[in-house]
Design a protein around this motif. Structure first.
Motif, PDB file in Angstrom:
ATOM      1  N   ASN A 257       0.815  -1.224   0.000  1.00  0.00           N
ATOM      2  CA  ASN A 257       0.000   0.000   0.000  1.00  0.00           C
ATOM      3  C   ASN A 257       0.846   1.270   0.000  1.00  0.00           C
ATOM      4  OD1 ASN A 257      -2.448  -1.285  -0.128  1.00  0.00           O
ATOM      5  ND2 ASN A 257      -2.901  -1.091   2.046  1.00  0.00           N
TER       6      ASN A 257
ATOM      7  N   ASN B 161      -5.970   0.170  -5.632  1.00  0.00           N
ATOM      8  CA  ASN B 161      -5.823  -1.288  -5.664  1.00  0.00           C
ATOM      9  C   ASN B 161      -5.017  -1.719  -6.885  1.00  0.00           C
ATOM     10  OD1 ASN B 161      -7.875  -0.848  -7.576  1.00  0.00           O
ATOM     11  ND2 ASN B 161      -9.456  -1.744  -6.277  1.00  0.00           N
TER      12      ASN B 161
ATOM     13  N   LYS C  90      -3.948  -4.353  -0.629  1.00  0.00           N
ATOM     14  CA  LYS C  90      -5.302  -3.926  -0.990  1.00  0.00           C
ATOM     15  C   LYS C  90      -6.116  -5.110  -1.510  1.00  0.00           C
ATOM     16  CE  LYS C  90      -7.378   0.181  -1.422  1.00  0.00           C
ATOM     17  NZ  LYS C  90      -8.078   0.733  -0.284  1.00  0.00           N
TER      18      LYS C  90
ATOM     19  N   GLU D 242      -9.525  -6.190   0.250  1.00  0.00           N
ATOM     20  CA  GLU D 242     -10.766  -6.202  -0.516  1.00  0.00           C
ATOM     21  C   GLU D 242     -11.333  -7.601  -0.658  1.00  0.00           C
ATOM     22  OE1 GLU D 242      -9.931  -2.155  -3.122  1.00  0.00           O
ATOM     23  OE2 GLU D 242      -9.920  -4.077  -4.152  1.00  0.00           O
TER      24      GLU D 242
END
Length: 118
Positions: free
Chosen positions: A15, A33, A61, A65
């Motif tokens: 990230n 993402n 990410k 997610e």
């Protein structure tokens, strides 16, 4: 995608790294993402027409997610990879709702093929 000789690079980062790229190249805050850097639409696409570009995915990410969407990290990663590759071919969900629908349909078509292969 009718591009058998096409080449792309896939960069998997965290990230922090994707946040830096997102800010530097897209002037957007926070971690994305996936980010795609197409080569075909540049000033000199004829130099290396087989080079499609770069797809950069945040593994962090994708994992976050995946949990959020109640799917595996691998499934989410595959979705993001397809999404990025479609951007390399000129698909853009941010242009209009119509373009978003076209991109979503193509994404589902490709993901179905990939799922059948695995």
């Amino acid at each position: 995608m009718d591009c058998p000789d096409g080449e792309l690079s896939l960069l998997i980062i965290d990230n922090l790294q994707i946040t830096e790229l997102n800010q530097k190249y897209l002037n957007r805050e926070g971690p994305a993402n996936v980010i795609a850097f197409p080569m075909r639409g540049g000033d000199y696409p004829e130099i290396a027409p087989q080079l499609l570009g770069d797809v950069v995915i945040s593994a962090e990410k994708a994992a976050d997610e995946g949990s959020l969407f109640n799917i595996s990290m691998e499934e989410r990663f595959m979705q993001l990879m397809v999404h990025g590759i479609l951007h390399l071919f000129g698909y853009d969900h941010e242009k209009s709702d119509k373009e978003a629908l076209i991109m979503e349909q193509k994404s589902e078509e490709l993901l179905k093929i990939l799922r059948e292969l695995s």
